[in-house]
Design an enzyme around this catalytic site. Structure first.
Site, PDB file in Angstrom:
ATOM      1  N   SER A 242       0.830  -1.198   0.000  1.00 56.18           N
ATOM      2  CA  SER A 242       0.000   0.000   0.000  1.00 56.18           C
ATOM      3  C   SER A 242       0.873   1.260   0.000  1.00 56.18           C
ATOM      4  CB  SER A 242      -0.958  -0.043   1.191  1.00 56.18           C
ATOM      5  OG  SER A 242      -1.951   0.951   1.093  1.00 56.18           O
TER       6      SER A 242
ATOM      7  N   ASP B 106     -10.032  -4.296  -4.726  1.00 58.17           N
ATOM      8  CA  ASP B 106      -9.451  -3.311  -3.801  1.00 58.17           C
ATOM      9  C   ASP B 106     -10.344  -2.078  -3.780  1.00 58.17           C
ATOM     10  OD1 ASP B 106      -7.912  -1.429  -2.429  1.00 58.17           O
ATOM     11  OD2 ASP B 106      -6.028  -2.148  -3.301  1.00 58.17           O
TER      12      ASP B 106
ATOM     13  N   HIS C 280      -7.804  -5.223  -0.814  1.00 57.66           N
ATOM     14  CA  HIS C 280      -6.652  -4.341  -0.642  1.00 57.66           C
ATOM     15  C   HIS C 280      -5.483  -5.014   0.065  1.00 57.66           C
ATOM     16  CE1 HIS C 280      -4.417  -0.654  -0.186  1.00 57.66           C
ATOM     17  NE2 HIS C 280      -4.377  -0.799   1.126  1.00 57.66           N
TER      18      HIS C 280
END
Length: 303
Positions: free
Chosen positions: A149, A246, A276
């Site tokens: 991320s 996601d 995600h």
């Protein structure tokens, strides 16, 4: 940005599902069957409690980290926003590296987990310094960076700053520019309210309160570290994994990164049913096989 239609579909034995691998410079590829060259790696049955060390830095917060010594290239895991070094992916990668005998480092950002520092004073720039401190002060020899991320955004900055040490990148739901992009897409009145209050409540199903309280100053400082507006001077091999479900960072963000980097050795691998965090067993197997392939590739040129 390249269209999804340019993707070459690979059947991943490790995950039992179709995954799209996009190479923006080589176009359509043949259908390949991925076969691990080593004995299949499995998730550890349970987590073991481990002690951690501190990296002392003059005039900067001490960073908590855990290090495995081993072969080159080493692996460094860069966590996501306010995530610590004890997450599922970080621990799974430690077991994977231990099984192969490769060096591995996981750490906490300043202001997060066991590291020193005040979270409300942290910025993308300060966390960028944290990663460079780990590379310069702990890591030995060439490294593969694995960024999750926001960690995927920061791994790009680390590769730009330390090209002589960063040999390859693996992004998981790479969130390049993501917080800034999401904030700028808000209605003007919401942005103004955040400016006045000094904080922005970022909705998140991963936080017990249902949102992260992000400092407005954090967003404004992060604007200085955005990368997608121009070519990204990263030339090393890169693998970008992203779940098509996601709901935090759109999967096409990884396509944008692939389109902008200078490297000609780039794959974007999309998993249709993943979200995600990409921390299910099949996701972790895909991640470890991807790293395994990179290690084999780099072993040709790395002693």
């Amino acid at each position: 940005m390249a269209a999804v239609g340019l993707a070459a579909w690979r059947s991943c034995v490790s995950c039992g599902r179709a995954a799209a691998a996009f190479d923006p410079h080589h176009g359509l590829g043949a259908i390949l069957t991925r076969k691990p060259q080593r004995a299949p790696w499995r998730l550890p049955a349970c987590r073991q409690k481990t002690s951690f060390s501190f990296l002392n830095r003059p005039d900067l917060p001490k960073l908590a980290y855990k290090r495995l010594k081993g072969k080159s290239p080493g692996i460094i895991f860069i966590p996501g926003y306010i995530s610590n070094m004890n997450g599922t992916k970080a621990m799974a990668l430690e077991e994977f590296c231990r099984s192969l005998g490769h060096a591995y480092i996981r750490f906490d950002y300043s202001g997060v987990g066991n590291s020193e520092g005040n979270l409300e004073e942290c910025t993308v720039g300060k966390w960028r310094k944290d990663i460079l401190s780990v590379i310069d002060g702990i890591a030995v020899g060439p490294q593969i960076l694995v960024g999750s991320s926001l960690g995927g955004w920061l791994m790009l900055h680390a590769a730009i700053a330390r090209p002589e040490k960063v040999m390859a990148l693996v992004g998981v739901a790479t969130a390049a520019d993501a917080l800034v992009t999401q904030f700028n897409q808000l209605p003007v009145e919401v942005q103004k309210e955040a400016e006045i209050k000094g904080t922005w409540n970022l909705p998140s199903k991963y936080h017990p309160d249902g949102f992260y309280r992000v400092q407005y100053s954090f967003i404004k400082e992060a604007e200085h570290h955005c990368l997608l507006h121009s070519p990204i001077p990263v030339s090393c091999p890169m693998r970008l994994l992203h779940g098509m479900k996601d709901d935090i960072v759109p999967w096409y963000t990884s396509m944008q990164v692939a389109d902008q980097v200078l490297s000609t050795d780039v794959d974007v691998i999309l998993r249709k049913d993943s979200g995600h965090r990409m921390k299910e067993k099949a996701d972790l197997q895909l991640l470890t096989y991807t790293i395994d392939d990179l290690i084999d590739k780099l072993s040709i040129v790395v002693p």
